[in-house]
Design an enzyme around this catalytic site. Structure first.
Site, PDB file in Angstrom:
ATOM      1  N   ASP A  74      -1.365  -3.426  -3.383  1.00 56.65           N
ATOM      2  CA  ASP A  74      -1.410  -2.684  -3.102  1.00 56.65           C
ATOM      3  C   ASP A  74      -3.091  -2.738  -3.656  1.00 56.65           C
ATOM      4  OD1 ASP A  74      -2.257   0.022  -2.745  1.00 56.65           O
ATOM      5  OD2 ASP A  74      -0.289   0.911  -3.183  1.00 56.65           O
ATOM      6  N   GLU A 101      -5.379 -10.855  -1.714  1.00 60.85           N
ATOM      7  CA  GLU A 101      -6.563 -11.035  -0.881  1.00 60.85           C
ATOM      8  C   GLU A 101      -7.563 -10.645  -1.110  1.00 60.85           C
ATOM      9  OE1 GLU A 101      -5.252  -7.463   2.017  1.00 60.85           O
ATOM     10  OE2 GLU A 101      -3.367  -7.527   1.244  1.00 60.85           O
ATOM     11  N   GLU A 126       0.613  -1.458  -0.304  1.00 60.96           N
ATOM     12  CA  GLU A 126      -0.406  -0.086  -0.016  1.00 60.96           C
ATOM     13  C   GLU A 126       0.634   1.579   0.099  1.00 60.96           C
ATOM     14  OE1 GLU A 126      -2.094  -0.535   3.485  1.00 60.96           O
ATOM     15  OE2 GLU A 126      -3.736  -1.635   1.751  1.00 60.96           O
TER      16      GLU A 126
HETATM   17  C1  GLA Z   1      -5.089  -5.030   3.843  1.00 63.49           C
HETATM   18  C2  GLA Z   1      -3.984  -5.488   4.341  1.00 63.49           C
HETATM   19  C3  GLA Z   1      -3.489  -6.783   4.685  1.00 63.49           C
HETATM   20  C4  GLA Z   1      -5.145  -6.775   6.026  1.00 63.49           C
HETATM   21  C5  GLA Z   1      -5.737  -6.824   4.707  1.00 63.49           C
HETATM   22  C6  GLA Z   1      -7.526  -6.393   5.748  1.00 63.49           C
HETATM   23  O1  GLA Z   1      -5.060  -5.161   2.789  1.00 63.49           O
HETATM   24  O2  GLA Z   1      -2.877  -6.006   3.157  1.00 63.49           O
HETATM   25  O3  GLA Z   1      -2.844  -7.342   5.357  1.00 63.49           O
HETATM   26  O4  GLA Z   1      -4.993  -6.022   6.553  1.00 63.49           O
HETATM   27  O5  GLA Z   1      -5.910  -5.420   4.627  1.00 63.49           O
HETATM   28  O6  GLA Z   1      -7.619  -7.126   6.834  1.00 63.49           O
END
Ligand code: GLA
Length: 408
Positions: free
Chosen positions: A244, A312, A194
């Site tokens: 990201d 994710e 990020e």
């Molecule tokens: C972000 C982070 C993760 C996690 C998610 C949601 O995307 O990269 O490590 O914390 O948020 O929990």
């Protein structure tokens, strides 16, 4: 599951009975919990009681998601080391359904390196041990991030911010120590997370503010370049990812990412790929995602091995602007949700066939333990994953199994 539970209960009862008769010292708790499994920790003689009073609805005979998609990509999940209890439903599900894993929180900077002289390797060591035993891949998440990162990195004992030199040294030491510890064991690292802001430019983080244009060449993302170089020196074989959010939906952010990584690749910075988090919602537009991925994959002109990873994935049942806490799972809604999951995985198959992608990781495996039950609205009941909170495989899971069979 019923037969398994019955056997578990019988085994527990037999072990409990023999423990009672052998030493006559069982506690009231043990006697009151006849459903408990008993395992003996090989390191000492103490019996470990695992609470198996929850009756999970997971179907042991269901096919394996990762095997279904193995010709295209790995399928994985974020998890916690508390899931790795031998014989538990959680561990059986992880072994059978997924072949790539990342720790949800336990390998973030605040957990792994809470103060300058303290490193906690236990959690990631445990995942690595599990991965070695069951032939799984490990993603290390994450080395450098503005969030869940302890303040000691940025301040001296007097409470003043440290100089660029000090922060660079601290960052290098952090990355070198962790990546070297897992050399050859952690296959992929999210080196930075990020680093772009919502408006498309670089995030105004402490890393960015303090290190800035360290080498004086005019660009201000030197902390990212140093982070990748350091990780590469510590483990030249690990895949190094810049991770990201919103790359799947924001063209502006995608172009910023593309331009920055292009410059870095041209300067010889060892970046192997871009991680798309893909925390998406029920109104997600697959076409925008395809368009943005095509932009990112122009980086293959510079490095033909450059990839994207999905890192994710989850699909919120609420649109981002919705503040409500409950959603009615009507047949129509569930059909929309299932079709969206199918469309997303069909897109991943296309990406894989184009040589863009070989790994898809979901942010959790059951609706009972998702961050989306408390974010962005607390006390919410969300249903973003492939299993419900009772570990029942949802129709979205079955639609993915069907998709894989159709496409094979
Ligand atoms: C972000 C982070 C993760 C996690 C998610 C949601 O995307 O990269 O490590 O914390 O948020 O929990």
């Amino acid at each position: 599951m019923k037969m398994k539970q019955l056997l578990s209960a019988l085994l527990a009862f037999a072990l409990l009975f023999s423990a009672l008769t052998a030493c006559g010292s069982a506690t009231a708790d043990e006697v009151d919990n006849p459903g408990a499994d008993v395992a003996t920790d090989s390191g000492n003689d103490t019996a470990v009681y695992v609470d198996r009073t929850n009756i999970h609805a997971y179907d042991d005979d269901a096919p394996s998601l990762y095997e279904a998609f193995s010709q295209w990509f790995k399928v994985g999940t974020a998890m916690n080391t508390s899931d790795l209890v031998e014989g538990s439903d959680e561990m059986e599900i992880l072994i059978k359904q997924y072949n790539i894993f990342t720790l949800e929180n336990e390998s973030k900077p605040d957990a792994m390196h809470p103060s300058e002289d303290v490193y906690n390797f236990e959690a990631l060591d445990k995942l690595v041990e599990f991965a070695n035993e069951y032939d799984k891949t490990v993603r290390g998440h994450v080395l450098v991030w503005h969030s869940q990162c302890p303040d000691w990195f940025f301040y001296n004992d007097e409470g003043n911010t440290v100089s660029a030199d000090v922060l660079v040294e601290r960052m290098k030491e952090h990355i070198t120590t962790i990546v070297s510890h897992y050399k050859g064991e952690v296959d992929v690292w999210d080196v930075v997370n990020e680093v772009l802001g919502d408006s498309g430019g670089l995030r105004d983080s402490m890393w960015y503010q303090i290190i800035g244009d360290y080498d004086g060449d005019g660009d201000k993302y030197d902390f990212i370049e140093i982070a990748f170089q350091t990780a590469h020196e510590a483990d030249p074989d690990a895949r190094l990812i810049i991770n990201d959010y919103s790359l799947e939906s924001s063209e502006d952010k995608t172009i910023t990412m593309y331009m920055m990584v292009k410059n870095m690749l041209e300067e010889g910075i060892p970046i192997d790929g871009i991680g798309l988090q893909m925390h998406v919602d029920i109104n997600f537009d697959v076409e925008t995602c395809k368009n943005n991925v095509e932009i990112l994959m122009k980086l293959k002109d510079i490095d033909p091995d450059f990839v994207i990873e999905i890192t994710e994935l989850d699909v919120s049942c609420f649109s981002w602007s919705d503040q409500s806490t409950e959603v009615e799972l009507t047949d129509e809604f569930v059909e929309k949700f299932d079709n969206l999951y199918s469309d997303i995985f069909e897109m991943f198959i296309e990406f894989s066939e184009a040589g863009y992608l070989d790994s898809v990781v979901m942010w959790g495996y059951n609706d009972g333990a998702t961050w989306l039950n408390s974010y962005p609205v607390s006390g919410r009941t969300n249903h973003p994953l492939l299993m419900d909170s009772d570990y029942k495989l949802k129709s979205a899971y079955w639609s993915l199994i069907e998709l894989a069979a159709e496409k094979s």
